[in-house]
Motif scaffolding. Structure first.
Motif, short mmCIF file in Angstrom:
data_model
loop_
_atom_site.label_atom_id
_atom_site.label_comp_id
_atom_site.label_asym_id
_atom_site.label_seq_id
_atom_site.Cartn_x
_atom_site.Cartn_y
_atom_site.Cartn_z
N HIS A 128 -42.23 -40.70 31.29
CA HIS A 128 -42.24 -40.00 32.57
C HIS A 128 -43.68 -39.56 32.84
N ASP A 146 -37.22 -30.08 42.22
CA ASP A 146 -36.97 -30.65 40.89
C ASP A 146 -38.24 -31.05 40.16
N LYS A 152 -41.97 -35.04 37.22
CA LYS A 152 -40.62 -35.18 37.77
C LYS A 152 -39.89 -36.25 36.99
N SER A 153 -38.70 -35.94 36.56
CA SER A 153 -37.93 -36.89 35.77
C SER A 153 -37.62 -38.13 36.59
N GLU A 154 -37.68 -39.28 35.93
CA GLU A 154 -37.31 -40.53 36.58
C GLU A 154 -35.80 -40.75 36.58
N VAL A 155 -35.07 -39.91 35.87
CA VAL A 155 -33.61 -39.96 35.91
C VAL A 155 -33.19 -39.25 37.19
N GLU A 156 -32.51 -39.95 38.07
CA GLU A 156 -32.30 -39.49 39.44
C GLU A 156 -31.63 -38.13 39.53
N ASP A 157 -30.60 -37.89 38.72
CA ASP A 157 -29.85 -36.65 38.88
C ASP A 157 -30.16 -35.62 37.79
N ARG A 158 -31.34 -35.72 37.17
CA ARG A 158 -31.76 -34.74 36.16
C ARG A 158 -32.75 -33.78 36.77
N THR A 167 -28.37 -32.64 33.71
CA THR A 167 -28.02 -33.85 34.44
C THR A 167 -26.75 -33.57 35.21
N ARG A 179 -27.02 -29.34 45.47
CA ARG A 179 -26.70 -30.17 44.31
C ARG A 179 -26.94 -29.40 43.01
#
Length: 610
Positions: free
Chosen positions: A5, A166, A182-188, A208, A601
């Motif tokens: 990341h 985020d 920023k995390s590359e995992v979309e919903d983290r 997550t 969210r």
């Protein structure tokens, strides 16, 4: 292989040069002693945690099914789930000007002979970071920054914070971007806490959305995600034993990479420097994790109830090695929070602060100061205050909004503060002769019977039942207001509608006080109107049952609103409160829809809203 990341650097500085003392020195340990009506009592020693076979954790589908069976407004004991609403504040359209903020009027008590002087990092309106001196005067702020949950000042004078989008950001003293992650995992997304470590890593709490548990991650200075510890798989026994909220099983609210300390130097490997101390609010436990093995090597939960901010004290503070935390005691019958200090080797509570009127059902932090005092943020109480080891309140800051996660820094903590010189100090004698009563003790939202619905073209907070009672403790110089109105069929303002409202206060000692008794009509009062209620002076500081009874129809949902009388949530206020009229607004009305959706969210994932 570690997930990559990258940091996006504006002006990439040398992270490893940070002194990394943030979050190290908080709390202290003195001999057990009586403080007010509270007495520190030993806690039974817990044995070293052994590695155990994890129990089966409830999966997401099972939890959703359980929630759906309960119904949309099923029974729920946790009041916050009914109370919290998503923030509508996002990235500002421009800088905010705080030059007109009367910060000096918000310090309501100050004894310069006993306080530990420094500069205090606070939030303005819970979003804009600013530094104040001991007199409350704003000495520096970041006009373009909007932060959520946590802000940290580094020894370089940089600000590290969680942004509303985020992202974890670092900016310099002037607000210029140094780096961001920023995390590359979309919903983290990050939430609640982060900490800079002396070697340049960052530790942070992450969630997550598709999971109901929290993770701790390390990011190294080059941007590599170097370590992840998941509560799922490591805390399954505790989670399975009492899944209080299926949407939010763990609710981590603080993380600390612990410093060197006397316990480790004495040979206790559980407390070696670099181990990770975590507070899991919804489990009412704190945990020490060895990052080399991933094992929980120590835990503590005796008497904890939705605690916050567990911190092991560093060598720069008295009683190094002890752990200080803010124990909210959310579910306690007497509604009294406490700040406790624990010797983690003996598991004894060696110091406790608790007093009548001190209660923050959620949020709150405590910071140990070098002279032995403790700085306490009673977030839902509405104040930040400094106490001595004997429990005397010697400094108090009362902004006209709820404060959160305050930290005080030494005058020479970073070059920019050192250039300012010693902070200004002057004595302030409190106008309130009795102990302060925290706002959570008279907040009608605590009844759990408040809902926001559209009335007369706007969303209003109203009582959901015709009779609602709440045990309160009135503040000094109490006064009360509430709104009332009608849901009008077809918007016909000429409709013949009426209702009755009575309000009574039944003190623990004394006779029932009739505060309000009227018949309300649409023709005379309109679709929405505010009423001011005189509260007898003799009720000041008293505990009482406050009841509102009316002919209003019960409100089961926002989708099933029947015409008739509605009663707005009563608001009790103290005549000693600080004023917040005509202040600059940090809540930008031009917030983009995407930002609002992001806030929604996060709150859904954390279990704050359905």
């Amino acid at each position: 292989m570690a997930e990559r990341h990258p940091w996006n650097a504006g002006t990439v500085g040398t992270v490893a040069g940070l002194a990394g003392v943030i979050g190290v020195g908080i709390g202290y340990g003195l001999a057990p002693k009586e403080i007010g009506s509270a007495v520190a009592e030993p806690v039974a020693t817990e044995e070293l945690v052994e590695e155990a076979t994890p129990a089966a954790i409830p999966d997401a589908e099972m939890l959703r099914e359980k929630r759906n069976k309960r119904g949309k407004r099923g029974k729920r004991t946790d009041r916050q789930r009914k109370r919290a609403k998503p923030s509508t504040m996002g990235v500002p359209s421009g800088p905010i000007d705080l030059s007109s903020v009367p910060g000096e009027t918000w310090v309501t008590r100050h004894d310069p002979e006993q306080t530990w002087p420094g500069y205090t990092m606070v939030f303005y309106q819970r979003r804009v970071p600013m530094l104040i001196d001991m007199d409350g005067r704003i000495v520096h702020y970041w006009p373009d920054v909007r932060a959520v949950g946590r802000i940290r000042l580094t020894p370089q004078g940089h600000l590290v914070y969680i942004a509303p989008d985020d992202t974890i950001r670092e900016v310099d003293w002037d607000g210029n971007l140094v780096r961001e992650y920023k995390s590359e995992v979309e919903d983290r997304f990050p939430h609640h806490d982060l900490q800079w470590v002396p070697d340049g890593r960052i530790a942070a709490v992450y969630r997550t959305k598709s999971e109901f548990t929290d993770d701790i991650i390390f990011i190294d200075p080059s941007g590599e995600l170097s370590w992840t510890w998941k509560s799922k798989g490591n805390l399954d026994d505790e989670i399975s034993a009492s899944p209080r909220d299926p949407n939010d099983l763990t609710h981590f609210n603080s993380v600390q990479v612990i410093p060197d300390n006397p316990h480790h130097r004495a040979g206790d490997a559980r407390f070696k420097a670099g181990n990770v101390l975590i507070s899991a609010r919804n489990l009412s436990y704190i945990y020490m994790v060895d990052p080399d093995t991933g094992n929980v090597v120590w835990k503590y939960g005796e008497g904890l109830d939705w605690q916050h901010e567990a911190v092991l004290l560093g060598d720069d503070l008295p009683s190094a090695g002890n752990i200080l935390l803010f124990n909210n005691r959310f579910h306690s019958e007497e509604r009294r929070s406490e700040v406790i200090e624990i010797n983690p080797v003996t598991n004894e509570v060696v110091w406790r602060y608790a007093s009548e009127g001190f209660f923050s059902d959620t949020a709150g932090v405590a910071q140990k100061l070098p002279n032995g005092n403790v700085l306490i943020t009673s977030s839902r109480g509405g104040r930040v205050f400094e106490v001595t080891a004997a429990g005397d309140v010697i400094w108090q800051w009362q902004p006209p909004y709820l404060p959160m996660r305050v930290n005080r820094y030494a005058p020479d903590y970073c070059p920019q503060l050192e250039a300012m010189g010693p902070p200004s100090t002057k004595s302030v004698v409190s106008q309130e002769t009795r102990p302060y009563i925290d706002g959570a003790l008279y907040d009608f939202k605590m009844s759990g019977k408040v809902q926001k619905i559209p009335v007369d073209g706007k969303k209003r907070e109203v009582l959901t039942e015709g009779k609602v009672c709440l045990d309160v403790q009135f503040p000094g110089k109490p006064n009360l207001t509430f709104d009332l109105g009608f849901i009008v069929p077809g918007g016909d303002a000429t409709a013949a509608m009426e209702g009755t409202i009575t309000m009574t206060a039944t003190p623990e000692v004394g006779e029932v006080e009739n505060l309000y008794d009227k018949t309300i009509t649409l023709a005379e009062n309109g679709a929405w109107n505010r009423e001011r209620v005189r509260v007898p002076k003799k009720l000041a500081y008293m505990k009482a049952e406050l009841c509102v009874e009316s002919t209003a129809t019960d409100i089961r949902s926002r989708d099933d609103l029947r015409p008739g009388l509605v009663v707005g949530m009563p608001k009790i206020m103290s005549g000693y409160r600080t004023r917040g009229k005509d202040l600059p607004n940090a809540r930008d009305k031009k917030t983009q829809k995407a930002e609002q959706e992001l806030q929604q969210r996060q709150l859904e994932a954390l279990g704050y809203i359905e």
